[in-house]
Design an enzyme around this catalytic site. Structure first.
Site, mmCIF file in Angstrom:
data_model
loop_
_atom_site.group_PDB
_atom_site.id
_atom_site.type_symbol
_atom_site.label_atom_id
_atom_site.label_comp_id
_atom_site.label_asym_id
_atom_site.label_seq_id
_atom_site.Cartn_x
_atom_site.Cartn_y
_atom_site.Cartn_z
ATOM 1 N N ASN A 38 0.847 -1.186 0.000
ATOM 2 C CA ASN A 38 0.000 0.000 0.000
ATOM 3 C C ASN A 38 0.890 1.247 0.000
ATOM 4 O OD1 ASN A 38 0.726 0.609 2.730
ATOM 5 N ND2 ASN A 38 -0.967 -0.626 3.504
ATOM 6 N N ARG A 39 0.286 2.402 -0.120
ATOM 7 C CA ARG A 39 1.066 3.636 -0.263
ATOM 8 C C ARG A 39 1.970 3.870 0.952
ATOM 9 N NH1 ARG A 39 -1.590 8.789 -2.653
ATOM 10 N NH2 ARG A 39 -3.365 7.976 -1.513
ATOM 11 N N ASP A 52 -6.322 -7.732 2.700
ATOM 12 C CA ASP A 52 -6.431 -9.201 2.631
ATOM 13 C C ASP A 52 -7.371 -9.613 1.504
ATOM 14 O OD1 ASP A 52 -4.924 -9.114 4.962
ATOM 15 O OD2 ASP A 52 -6.630 -9.479 6.291
#
Length: 336
Positions: free
Chosen positions: A208-209, A278
């Site tokens: 993620n970022r 997830d």
């Protein structure tokens, strides 16, 4: 932009049935205390939650497995639990869902990770974590590899789900990827910071970022920042694909041929982002195992994420929900 006809989407979702996906990583139990707040404690300026109910769900790598199961796959869950009540609870939850438990290995030196969330009037009040981040012993690493070696000939994919709880070491990561490549089994990765740059030569690397910012040492605020980071990760990790998730800004896919695809989020009612990553990695892996193109798999993963963030607490995505979300995305022309 990737879109779907109903006929193609139904055919693709039908291919999910029976796909065997190994999920190796940090197993957790997510426990919820649900209640109501009507007053502030006289002992401290904190809310008093009057408990109405309690529940437990599969979390971490076990939630990835639960999403795979919900989509029609057969997850082979591989990881560690403690010799404790929480470990028994996790195994019982897996058995209730009906997927295999033979890859769940007991480590008496660690507690089973449990995250307890207190929810009042659909608001997250506090989270309490009980866990160990101690690296696993070599004998346990060998035991997990033995499970994978026994299963490898029947696997359609492997997910490495890293929450930095000590299961996925540099050595284990290298062994798993080497085994998968030798047997032409796709590997998808949901990383965390500690081992971020150890996941080389995988099919899809999905940070993620925030994780990418921590690993690369800079803020990713503009499209140019995002594209520079994606290309850098492709190069450093020699990955076939990098999928950078950006929360409310959607996802960015970087393919090894240089193609970059930005996809907007489909989420319109964000209640709880817990477990969304997830769901993304599970859906992505199932779609690739079912024969989807990389862009199709990422679009479906984006649509799945948009479904689960609309619920409070960690929940898996169902095929009918995924189908509906993908069709709405198509009808809206791939726009939020």
């Amino acid at each position: 932009m990737t879109t779907f006809t109903e006929e193609y989407l139904d055919a693709l979702l039908a291919t999910f049935a029976g796909k065997r996906i190994a999920v190796l990583g940090d197993l957790m139990v997510d426990r919820y205390t649900w209640g109501t707040v009507r007053r502030v404690s006289p002992e401290a300026p904190v809310p008093v939650v009057e408990v109405e109910s309690e529940s437990a769900r599969l979390g971490g790598a076990a939630n990835v497995a639960n999403n795979i199961h919900a989509l029609g796959g057969v997850p082979i869950l591989v990881g560690l639990i403690g010799n404790d009540h929480t470990g028994e609870m996790l195994v019982d939850l897996v058995r209730e869902q009906g997927f295999p438990t033979h890859g769940i290995i007991r480590d008496p030196a660690r507690p089973t990770t449990i995250k307890t969330r207190v929810i009042a009037q659909s608001q997250h009040v506090v989270r309490i974590d009980n866990e160990s981040k101690m690296p696993c012993a070599p004998a346990l690493r060998t035991a997990m590899m033995d499970v994978l070696r026994a299963e490898i000939a029947r696997l359609d994919g492997i997910v490495l789900e890293d929450y930095n709880k000590g299961v996925l070491s540099k050595e284990l990561i290298e062994e798993v990827i080497a085994l998968a490549r030798a047997n032409k089994v796709p590997v998808t990765v949901d990383p965390k910071f500690d081992n971020f740059l150890e996941y080389r030569n995988v099919t899809v690397f999905k940070p993620n970022r925030r994780e990418a910012e921590e690993a690369l040492g800079g803020r990713l605020t503009t499209v140019q920042d995002i594209e520079r980071a994606g290309r850098q990760l492709l190069d450093v990790l020699r990955a076939e694909n990098v999928l950078l998730t950006r929360g409310e800004d959607g996802m960015s896919l970087f393919e090894s041929d240089g193609t970059i695809t930005h996809t907007p989020t489909v989420a319109t009612n964000v209640q709880d982002v817990s477990g969304a990553g997830d769901t993304v990695i599970a859906t992505l892996t199932m779609a690739l195992a079912g024969g989807a193109t990389m862009r199709e798999a990422c679009t479906l993963a984006n649509c799945a994420s948009g479904v689960v963030v609309g619920a409070v607490g960690i929940v898996p995505v169902r095929p009918d929900e995924l189908r509906a979300s993908a069709l709405i995305f198509t009808r809206q022309g791939g726009k939020h």
